[in-house]
Design an enzyme around this catalytic site. Sequence first.
Site, PDB file in Angstrom:
ATOM      1  N   TYR A  40       0.857  -1.192   0.000  1.00 44.81           N
ATOM      2  CA  TYR A  40       0.000   0.000   0.000  1.00 44.81           C
ATOM      3  C   TYR A  40       0.891   1.239   0.000  1.00 44.81           C
ATOM      4  O   TYR A  40       1.898   1.273  -0.702  1.00 44.81           O
ATOM      5  CB  TYR A  40      -0.968  -0.056   1.192  1.00 44.81           C
ATOM      6  N   LYS A  95     -20.376 -20.805  -9.494  1.00 43.99           N
ATOM      7  CA  LYS A  95     -19.717 -20.691 -10.798  1.00 43.99           C
ATOM      8  C   LYS A  95     -18.273 -20.245 -10.604  1.00 43.99           C
ATOM      9  O   LYS A  95     -17.355 -20.724 -11.285  1.00 43.99           O
ATOM     10  CB  LYS A  95     -20.480 -19.686 -11.671  1.00 43.99           C
TER      11      LYS A  95
END
Length: 763
Positions: A40, A95
Amino acid sequence: MSKDSKRREALVYHAKPKPGKIEVVPTKKYATQRDLSLAYSPGVAIPCLEIEKDKENAYKYTAKGNLVAVISNGTAVLGLGDIGPLASKPVMEGKGLLFKIFADIDVFDIEVDTKDVEAFIQTVKNIAPTFGGINLEDIKAPEAFEIERRLKEELDIPVMHDDQHGTAIISAAALLNALGIAKKKIEKVKIVISGAGAAAVSCTKLYKSFGAKAENIVMLDSKGVIRADRANLSVEKIEFATKRKIDTLKEAMKDADVFVGLSIANIVDVQMLKSMAKRPIVFAMANPDPEIEYDLAVSARKDLIMATGRSDHPNQVNNVLGFPFIFRGALDVRATKINEAMKMAAVKALAELAKEPVPEQVNIAYGETKLNFGPEYIIPKPFDPRLIARVPPAVAKAAMESGVAKSPILDWVRYEEELLNRMGNDNKISRLLMNRAKMDPKKVVFAEADQLDVLKAAQITQEEGIAIPILLGRKDVIIELMNEIDFDEDLVTIIDPKSDEEKERRERYADVYWKSRYRSGVTKYDAQNLLRERNYFAAMMVNEGDADALLSGYSRAYPTVVKPMLELIGMAKGVDRIAATNLMNTSRGPLFISDTSINIDPSAKDLAKIAMMTSKTVRMFGMEPVIAMISYANFGSSKNERARKVKEAVAILHRSNPELIVDGEIQTDFALNKEMLQSKFPFSKLVGKKVNTLIYPNLESANGTYKLLKEMNNADSIGPIMMGMRKPVHILQLGASVEEIVNMAAVAVVDAQEKGKKPKTVK
């Protein structure tokens, strides 16, 4: 299982141990402040600026290139219909799971709360920069056609509505092969399509791409035959409207060569089937119940070639054969779209793969002696490990040749290796095991069925068709527990070895046992007492053919269970040493570890025998053993007797079984790290091979290693798998989980299947 029990089980599966089926995990180090400053602020600003300069750098510095969005508005979810976007989320997560386990593609599922086509399109366009591809899912027709068309035109990443194209691609591959077997040409056959939804339209369009003629196609919707003179036809239906003066499915079926069903159950009868042309092809893909039952159809027409959407019949048209691999190939060349050429390439790759010799692993998984291209094998099986290395390259090449690939692949050999390596973290070996057990389930005695976890496992094996459980223990306790978990006692045999109703059998078993042991200090009284003990009773059930296999050890110390098994069952012919192996499903793939439970400090000869027994077990799972004989030393670096013992075992194996891929003595890291091994020990027989079997020099090292893997890395463990016994006997680890017991029940069934074949002497 009752409806309420199934409902409860499904809800628990999705809720525990944490809600949902997918999660986000870090791919970079984050242990130190330095790591975090790179992940970060301030370090993250550097790649941000690089992407600002060139958007293509997003593929270099972020997960975009391996990230697909599975997007739905919940208007056509499975057979549930319009249940809304939030209710569709479990399906979309599912899925995502399939994308990951079959092709190592990461997924965010996105549920969009709108039925407005334009609003849906704009939403997807606005979030598209995050993703490398878009998988549209469970959107009702005709809106699905417009949504996909627009997004394909307006986005520069692959977009595919799998409900349409997945079924089309798989069924087209099956159709090409079926026509070849039937000796028919696609441009001449008469085709009947039952259904006019998204999948039916896409299938028919793809068949036309391969040569099917519009004048030979009849499509039906809920109103009957779609005729050119019918009013108010949609654009999609107009393309397939026939000029023939027919109205019903019965009329359409007469003299037809091909029937493709994407509609509802049981609309085709035997007379319709018999009215079709010679060597008819029927794809009855309505799920869960096809347009005509498989057994009814094949009994009515011996010349029939048939496929369904079900896994319990030959030729399953399963979308999982397509979408993970198509997106894999598209992502890997940074394709801007999934075009017709790429879909056709996938069709051809699947069709060609079915014609090739089938790996033994697949034969084993489906309980077949040898799967061969023919009427009952026209498309590959979902468990086929070659799919990942065949379909994505075909799709990638088509993308390059059709001009939509932004990052062409230059080294196809290396690409194939990368694809195969992606699947190392897949637990497909467990699915293979379960599937094979279901092909020919055996009677398995659960010797501690009055333990709740054992009983739960027995229930799963019965309901899933993995085994035919026989429950041993206190009958009143077992029945009380069965009522708690909604396990119907009428479905299984329950036996209390101490009960009066088992007196005759108990005495018969005791007499057989006594006669086999009276010269070993066992009196008839001793035998009668011992046969009241469940492990002795269970072992005699297997010995006398009243059961095929047994499981015990959940609540008892391992040595106390091994003793009666050795006394009553004994070792296989030609074997003078038993051992145990554990199969670990690790992040690098399946790994067998031996000996994890029996031999405390085996000799060199014993180690060689353990290696040979383990190699036989590895082959039982459809894999070719690559064995590392583990030590703290490498190839003679220590002269200590513990290292020399392993070196001698390797020498024995090299002399007696030169064809076996085995080497050592070697340290674990060198055995598992190909680069390290090649660099330091290029002469090793393991160089260039992926080691899948580790034989440890003593019990504590093998046992400790498998348990460490299990607890620290959450590696799924199957075992201990007993090796060298005359009959299928397997002893659970103390306190094994329900999942581990189910796995071992499947192992016991497969072991019984193997031992039911012509016996072979273990070298």
